[in-house]
Scaffold this active site. Structure first.
Site, PDB file in Angstrom:
ATOM      1  N   ALA A  73       0.775  -1.081  -0.151  1.00  0.00           N
ATOM      2  CA  ALA A  73       0.046  -0.077  -0.076  1.00  0.00           C
ATOM      3  C   ALA A  73       1.028   1.138  -0.197  1.00  0.00           C
ATOM      4  O   ALA A  73       2.001   1.395   0.796  1.00  0.00           O
ATOM      5  CB  ALA A  73      -1.019  -0.037   1.324  1.00  0.00           C
ATOM      6  N   GLY A 116       1.683  -5.721   1.128  1.00  0.00           N
ATOM      7  CA  GLY A 116       0.596  -6.065   0.143  1.00  0.00           C
ATOM      8  C   GLY A 116       1.162  -6.649  -1.135  1.00  0.00           C
ATOM      9  O   GLY A 116       0.526  -7.212  -2.036  1.00  0.00           O
ATOM     10  N   GLU A 119       1.104 -10.175  -0.695  1.00  0.00           N
ATOM     11  CA  GLU A 119      -0.200 -10.579  -0.551  1.00  0.00           C
ATOM     12  C   GLU A 119      -0.571 -10.575  -2.178  1.00  0.00           C
ATOM     13  O   GLU A 119      -1.461 -11.748  -2.416  1.00  0.00           O
ATOM     14  CB  GLU A 119      -0.902  -9.833  -0.019  1.00  0.00           C
ATOM     15  CG  GLU A 119      -0.438  -9.893   1.342  1.00  0.00           C
ATOM     16  CD  GLU A 119      -1.382  -8.963   2.498  1.00  0.00           C
ATOM     17  OE1 GLU A 119      -1.911  -9.574   3.563  1.00  0.00           O
ATOM     18  OE2 GLU A 119      -1.392  -7.842   2.320  1.00  0.00           O
ATOM     19  N   GLU A 139       4.392  -6.282   8.272  1.00  0.00           N
ATOM     20  CA  GLU A 139       3.406  -5.232   8.904  1.00  0.00           C
ATOM     21  C   GLU A 139       3.689  -5.335  10.423  1.00  0.00           C
ATOM     22  O   GLU A 139       3.350  -4.167  11.158  1.00  0.00           O
ATOM     23  CB  GLU A 139       2.056  -6.000   8.704  1.00  0.00           C
ATOM     24  CG  GLU A 139       1.417  -5.456   7.121  1.00  0.00           C
ATOM     25  CD  GLU A 139       1.878  -6.415   6.136  1.00  0.00           C
ATOM     26  OE1 GLU A 139       1.378  -6.377   5.003  1.00  0.00           O
ATOM     27  OE2 GLU A 139       2.740  -7.418   6.337  1.00  0.00           O
TER      28      GLU A 139
END
Length: 265
Positions: A73, A116, A119, A139
């Site tokens: 992000a 992300g 991911e 994270e």
């Protein structure tokens, strides 16, 4: 075939690079291909376009440049209080990680894939990586949670103990180690990454597209259902394949000693 690059938004491009193969690029190298609102819209559109285009049987996803596949992000967007713009109702984070897809996607990881970015790679079906690529869910180092599927997809993809170590420490996983433990299908020098991903896509596209899609559907369901449910899903897949023209073309081509001519119908 039109090989022109089609900009889907400010940050995502789509190109038809070979018969039945689409190539999608996260194109924000100045921001390490981080996900912002435009990229989220563009990725969701890329899925919609490739899913509805009957001539596309496989898609490759990569990042621009040689430094980053995706840094996750865009923290500037989050700092501005616009985190909601990085997800869509149907696709989840980046308009991608939860987006229903029938056709296979290959992540061509051209640099680090963090948070992300990992991911998104995990949400693809196959991963090829450059030798200098790294993966990670850092994270916890920032007081956050990898909430876009990374926590459960990583735990399913590699040995549990190693997944937990990576999740709880936030440490990075080099491409070669990722390959050794089965997270990555192929590791190649950066200059060979595009050719490797394209060759894998073409190997997939050499097969009957409906059979590929139905096989992928069953395989994806393996972690989410018991054997009884999977037998029903498999039976439905077989019925769908048996109803296709390609179901007859495969045996016919074998008996006639020629390559099959798949129609995808």
């Amino acid at each position: 075939m039109n090989r022109d690059i089609l900009p889907l938004c400010a940050g995502v491009n789509l190109q038809y690079v070979a018969p039945h193969v689409a190539w999608v690029t996260l194109d924000r190298p100045q921001a390490r291909n981080a996900i912002d609102a435009d990229v989220t819209i563009g990725l969701e559109l890329a899925v919609a376009m490739t899913e509805t285009d009957v001539d596309i049987w496989c898609t490759v996803l990569t990042g621009a440049g040689e430094q980053a596949f995706c840094a996750g992000a865009d923290l500037r967007v989050i700092a501005e209080g616009e985190a909601a713009s990085l997800s869509t109702p149907g696709g989840g984070f980046a308009g991608f990680v939860n987006q229903p897809r029938q056709k296979p996607w290959i992540a061509a990881v051209n640099g680090f894939a963090l948070a992300g970015g990992t991911e998104i790679a995990l949400a693809c079906d196959l991963i090829v990586a450059a030798e200098h690529a790294t993966f990670g869910l850092p994270e916890v180092q920032r007081g956050l949670v990898a909430a876009a599927g990374g926590l459960y997809r990583l735990t399913r993809a590699i040995p549990r103990a190693l997944a937990l170590e990576l999740i709880l420490t936030g440490e990075r996983l080099p491409a070669q180690r990722a390959h050794q433990i089965g997270l990555v299908n192929h590791v190649v020098p950066m200059e060979g990454l595009r050719a490797c991903a394209l060759a894998l896509a073409q190997r997939i596209c050499a097969n009957a597209p409906i059979a590929v899609r139905e096989s992928l559907t069953v395989a994806r369901a393996a972690f989410d259902h018991d054997d009884q449910a999977l037998r029903q899903i498999s039976a439905h897949a077989m019925h769908t394949v048996a109803s296709s023209n390609d179901f007859k073309e495969g045996p016919r081509a074998f008996l006639e000693k020629r390559p099959p001519r798949w129609s995808g119908t």
